[in-house]
Motif scaffolding. Structure first.
Motif, PDB file in Angstrom:
ATOM      1  N   UNK A  92      30.906  -3.256   1.315  1.00  0.00           N
ATOM      2  CA  UNK A  92      32.331  -2.587   1.420  1.00  0.00           C
ATOM      3  C   UNK A  92      32.783  -1.483   0.819  1.00  0.00           C
ATOM      4  N   UNK A  93      31.709  -1.966  -0.350  1.00  0.00           N
ATOM      5  CA  UNK A  93      31.892  -0.890  -1.456  1.00  0.00           C
ATOM      6  C   UNK A  93      30.858   0.678  -1.047  1.00  0.00           C
ATOM      7  N   UNK A  94      29.820   0.392  -0.254  1.00  0.00           N
ATOM      8  CA  UNK A  94      29.402   1.254   0.291  1.00  0.00           C
ATOM      9  C   UNK A  94      30.165   1.834   1.586  1.00  0.00           C
ATOM     10  N   UNK A  95      30.601   1.265   2.229  1.00  0.00           N
ATOM     11  CA  UNK A  95      31.351   1.617   3.749  1.00  0.00           C
ATOM     12  C   UNK A  95      33.080   2.294   3.569  1.00  0.00           C
ATOM     13  N   UNK A  99      34.174   7.421   6.550  1.00  0.00           N
ATOM     14  CA  UNK A  99      35.520   7.577   7.702  1.00  0.00           C
ATOM     15  C   UNK A  99      36.281   6.315   8.388  1.00  0.00           C
ATOM     16  N   UNK A 100      35.554   4.852   8.038  1.00  0.00           N
ATOM     17  CA  UNK A 100      35.853   3.724   9.115  1.00  0.00           C
ATOM     18  C   UNK A 100      37.655   3.576   8.562  1.00  0.00           C
ATOM     19  N   UNK A 105      37.888  -2.628   7.666  1.00  0.00           N
ATOM     20  CA  UNK A 105      37.444  -2.830   6.196  1.00  0.00           C
ATOM     21  C   UNK A 105      37.928  -4.664   5.189  1.00  0.00           C
ATOM     22  N   UNK A 106      39.083  -4.324   5.122  1.00  0.00           N
ATOM     23  CA  UNK A 106      40.074  -5.176   4.987  1.00  0.00           C
ATOM     24  C   UNK A 106      39.678  -6.549   5.674  1.00  0.00           C
TER      25      UNK A 106
END
Length: 150
Positions: A92-95, A99-100, A105-106
């Protein structure tokens, strides 16, 4: 005759497909407040029944022998409760620098923290000939851990 043998072997998957098809054809049966009362039957009765039936089929000798595999239990607990959530967090840190959408992400974070679906996993473990006693013990450990760490 081969078709009948195959159907007997794949009974669980056939049942899932039929249940999904039935839900697609008549969704009003399974809605909250509908005739099946899923807010009660799924949440309490179905899960309890699956665990009860699974527990009845366990052999006492095999269950007690599964308890002595401390390294296996530790590995599964650490993998499930520490390694996998940490891996998802790093991912998630990478993503997060892409621009996702933030809500996507949550959602991924939420799914990454959720326990595996216990009720279906018990049935699938049994269907593929897995060690159900060990899985049952791990499930008990996870439920106890999650109760106290939530």
């Amino acid at each position: 005759m081969r078709l009948l043998e195959r159907m007997r072997k794949e009974w669980f998957m056939i049942g899932i497909v039929l249940a999904i098809a039935g839900a697609k054809l008549e969704p009003s049966i399974g809605v909250n407040g509908g005739p099946l009362k899923p807010e009660i039957t799924v949440s309490y009765i179905a899960v309890a029944t699956i665990f009860f039936n699974s527990g009845l089929s366990l052999k006492t000798e095999e269950l007690t022998s599964a308890l002595v595999h401390i390294k296996l239990h530790l590995f599964i607990q650490i993998f499930t409760l520490a390694f996998f959530p940490a891996t998802i967090w790093l991912f998630l840190q990478l993503l997060s620098i892409t621009p996702i959408n933030e809500w996507l992400l949550k959602g991924l974070q939420t799914v990454g923290c959720m326990p595996p679906p216990v009720s279906s996993a018990v049935i699938l473990t049994k269907a593929v000939g897995g060690n159900e006693e060990r899985y049952q013990k791990e499930t008990e450990h996870k439920l106890i851990n999650q109760t106290f760490t939530s």
